[in-house]
Motif scaffolding. Structure first.
Motif, short mmCIF file in Angstrom:
data_model
loop_
_atom_site.label_atom_id
_atom_site.label_comp_id
_atom_site.label_asym_id
_atom_site.label_seq_id
_atom_site.Cartn_x
_atom_site.Cartn_y
_atom_site.Cartn_z
N GLY A 108 60.45 -66.79 22.91
CA GLY A 108 60.08 -65.39 22.78
C GLY A 108 58.87 -65.04 23.62
O GLY A 108 58.57 -65.70 24.62
N ILE A 109 58.17 -64.01 23.19
CA ILE A 109 57.06 -63.48 23.98
C ILE A 109 55.78 -63.53 23.17
O ILE A 109 55.79 -63.71 21.95
CB ILE A 109 57.35 -62.04 24.43
N ASP A 110 54.67 -63.38 23.86
CA ASP A 110 53.37 -63.37 23.19
C ASP A 110 53.00 -61.95 22.80
O ASP A 110 53.64 -60.97 23.23
CB ASP A 110 52.31 -63.97 24.11
N GLU A 111 51.97 -61.83 22.01
CA GLU A 111 51.51 -60.52 21.57
C GLU A 111 51.05 -59.71 22.77
O GLU A 111 50.29 -60.19 23.62
CB GLU A 111 50.35 -60.67 20.59
N PHE A 112 51.53 -58.46 22.88
CA PHE A 112 51.14 -57.61 24.00
C PHE A 112 50.42 -56.35 23.56
O PHE A 112 49.92 -55.58 24.39
CB PHE A 112 52.36 -57.24 24.86
N LEU A 113 50.34 -56.13 22.26
CA LEU A 113 49.71 -54.92 21.75
C LEU A 113 48.21 -55.13 21.51
O LEU A 113 47.78 -56.23 21.18
CB LEU A 113 50.36 -54.50 20.43
N PRO A 114 47.40 -54.08 21.65
CA PRO A 114 45.99 -54.19 21.28
C PRO A 114 45.87 -54.42 19.78
O PRO A 114 46.77 -54.08 19.01
CB PRO A 114 45.40 -52.84 21.70
N ALA A 115 44.77 -55.02 19.35
CA ALA A 115 44.59 -55.44 17.95
C ALA A 115 44.85 -54.31 16.96
O ALA A 115 45.44 -54.53 15.90
CB ALA A 115 43.19 -56.01 17.76
N GLU A 116 44.42 -53.11 17.31
CA GLU A 116 44.54 -52.00 16.36
C GLU A 116 45.98 -51.54 16.14
O GLU A 116 46.27 -50.81 15.19
CB GLU A 116 43.67 -50.81 16.80
N LYS A 117 46.90 -51.96 17.00
CA LYS A 117 48.30 -51.55 16.87
C LYS A 117 49.24 -52.66 16.42
O LYS A 117 50.40 -52.41 16.11
CB LYS A 117 48.80 -50.98 18.20
N GLN A 118 48.73 -53.90 16.39
CA GLN A 118 49.59 -55.04 16.10
C GLN A 118 50.22 -54.98 14.71
O GLN A 118 51.35 -55.42 14.51
CB GLN A 118 48.80 -56.34 16.25
N ASN A 119 49.49 -54.44 13.74
CA ASN A 119 49.99 -54.39 12.37
C ASN A 119 50.72 -53.09 12.05
O ASN A 119 51.19 -52.90 10.92
CB ASN A 119 48.83 -54.57 11.38
N ILE A 120 50.81 -52.22 13.04
CA ILE A 120 51.45 -50.92 12.82
C ILE A 120 52.78 -50.82 13.57
O ILE A 120 53.81 -50.50 12.98
CB ILE A 120 50.51 -49.77 13.27
N ASN A 121 52.74 -51.10 14.85
CA ASN A 121 53.94 -51.00 15.67
C ASN A 121 54.67 -52.35 15.70
O ASN A 121 54.42 -53.19 16.55
CB ASN A 121 53.56 -50.58 17.10
N VAL A 122 55.58 -52.53 14.75
CA VAL A 122 56.24 -53.83 14.58
C VAL A 122 57.73 -53.78 14.94
O VAL A 122 58.49 -54.67 14.59
CB VAL A 122 56.07 -54.33 13.13
N GLU A 123 58.13 -52.75 15.68
CA GLU A 123 59.54 -52.59 15.99
C GLU A 123 60.13 -53.75 16.79
O GLU A 123 61.31 -54.06 16.68
CB GLU A 123 59.78 -51.28 16.77
N PHE A 124 59.31 -54.42 17.60
CA PHE A 124 59.80 -55.50 18.45
C PHE A 124 59.22 -56.86 18.04
O PHE A 124 59.17 -57.78 18.84
CB PHE A 124 59.47 -55.21 19.92
#
Length: 385
Positions: free
Chosen positions: A240-256
């Motif tokens: 798979g892939i590594d985290e690409f979202l900024p910290a403030e969005k990692q727990n909110i935008n979980v669609e992928f």
């Protein structure tokens, strides 16, 4: 404690075809076989793949035809990588980066409320355009989220089919290639250090079948392991892939989130034995420091680093890329761990140093590679014998 960390370079050192390009060449052969009407399958003999694998294809292809069709036909990722120009790239990191680029672009379009077609301008390749144009007629505000859900579901299902195809390739083909020679460095470590902990980033069983008595084995397949189960649902390989979202969005935008490695490790229950090893190492160091403090010894950092009981970490065949940075930091950044990093030539060593800067930082790397606080050394690996 003695820990050996192995990456794909370990398998490659044994002459095993485990680059992603090797897998794609294998898939090309299968696609030709599936398209070929006659049963002589001349394309197998003409292909540029491992001789033993050619033989295994001929032996197994008849009973595997339907299975390969179900995994390869209409698989977006298979078709994308077969058509994508990856010249000069041969690591699985490059493979995963390509997946990440596409997922990030879709995610960006989804949340920035742009037209779905804007993604085309950012991702090069006619094939992707042809794939996504099936969704164009739906591209309107009311149905946009459903559109992206359809695309995501298709990409995730196809990724799982690709991983299953890779598992069969590794388990039924690569794992059966004879490995008559051994790496002297690994032999010496296992012989001198008795029981070793093994942290494998590979899916293959090379370390087990070539070096280790299973009765004394303590191995952590952190990204899963190729096995004989045929159901996709039982596959535990992480790709798979590594985290690409900024910290403030990692727990909110979980669609992928399903595409991310940390999710796959949890969902596929690969286990994290190495965490227990790290906890033990850190606990020993902490107790030692407390003991010194209680005795009122005026020890500085260098003296603690020198006198605390040492654990040995050996890294072989791993690029030290930042994609595995969290695990590498856990292991390397301990003053009671002596780390030996093997390299196969100076160019390889240079890349490892550059990657390690990204993992631990320049100042930390300087501190740990010289002087009284040295805990890291590089060593030229010996050839197979």
């Amino acid at each position: 404690m003695n820990i050996i960390v192995i990456g794909n370079g370990f398998d490659l050192a044994h002459g095993l075809p485990t680059k992603y390009t090797d897998f794609l060449e294998f898939v090309k052969v299968l696609n030709n076989v599936l398209e070929e009407r006659n049963k002589d399958y001349d394309c197998i003999d003409m292909c540029n793949i491992n001789v033993q694998i050619k033989t295994l294809i001929k032996e197994n292809i008849t009973q595997q035809i339907e299975q390969w069709k179900s995994l390869l036909n209409d698989n977006f990722w298979i078709e994308y990588f077969l058509q994508n120009d990856m010249h000069g790239k041969e690591n699985w990191i490059d493979f995963e980066s390509e997946i990440s680029d596409l997922i990030q672009s879709i995610h960006m379009d989804m949340y920035e409320k742009r037209s779905l077609t804007s993604m085309y301008e950012e991702i090069d390749g006619i094939f992707i355009n042809e794939f996504l144009e099936n969704y164009l007629w739906k591209d309107n505000v009311d149905r946009k989220l459903n559109i992206y859900k359809d695309i995501k579901d298709k990409l995730y299902d196809d990724l799982n089919r690709l991983i299953k195809a890779l598992e069969i390739y590794l388990y039924q083909y690569v794992n059966k290639i004879n490995c008559e020679k051994k790496l002297p460095d690994i032999q010496e470590i296992i012989a001198e250090k008795e029981i070793c902990k093994i942290l494998s980033f590979n899916y293959t069983n090379t370390i087990e079948r070539v070096y280790i008595d299973k009765s004394n084995m303590d191995i952590d397949f952190i990204h899963g392991k190729a096995n004989k189960d045929l159901e996709i649902e039982k596959n535990n390989m992480v790709l798979g892939i590594d985290e690409f979202l900024p910290a403030e969005k990692q727990n909110i935008n979980v669609e992928f989130v399903e595409f991310k490695k940390f999710y796959q490790r949890i969902y596929k229950e690969t286990g994290c034995k190495y965490k227990n090893w790290v906890d033990e190492i850190k606990s020993e160091h902490s107790l030692y420091v407390k003991k010194i403090a209680k005795a009122n010894f005026l020890y500085d950092e260098a003296m603690i680093c020198k006198n605390c009981k040492k654990h040995n970490l050996y890294i072989f065949g791993h690029s030290l890329d930042v994609t595995d940075g969290d695990i590498l930091r856990d292991l390397i950044l301990n003053d009671n761990v002596s780390t030996t990093i093997f390299y196969h030539n100076k160019e390889n060593m240079g890349k490892q140093i550059s990657n390690l800067v990204k993992v631990v930082g320049e100042n930390e790397l300087i501190r740990r590679t010289g002087g009284s606080t040295r805990t890291i050394k590089f060593k030229l690996q010996k050839n197979l014998t």
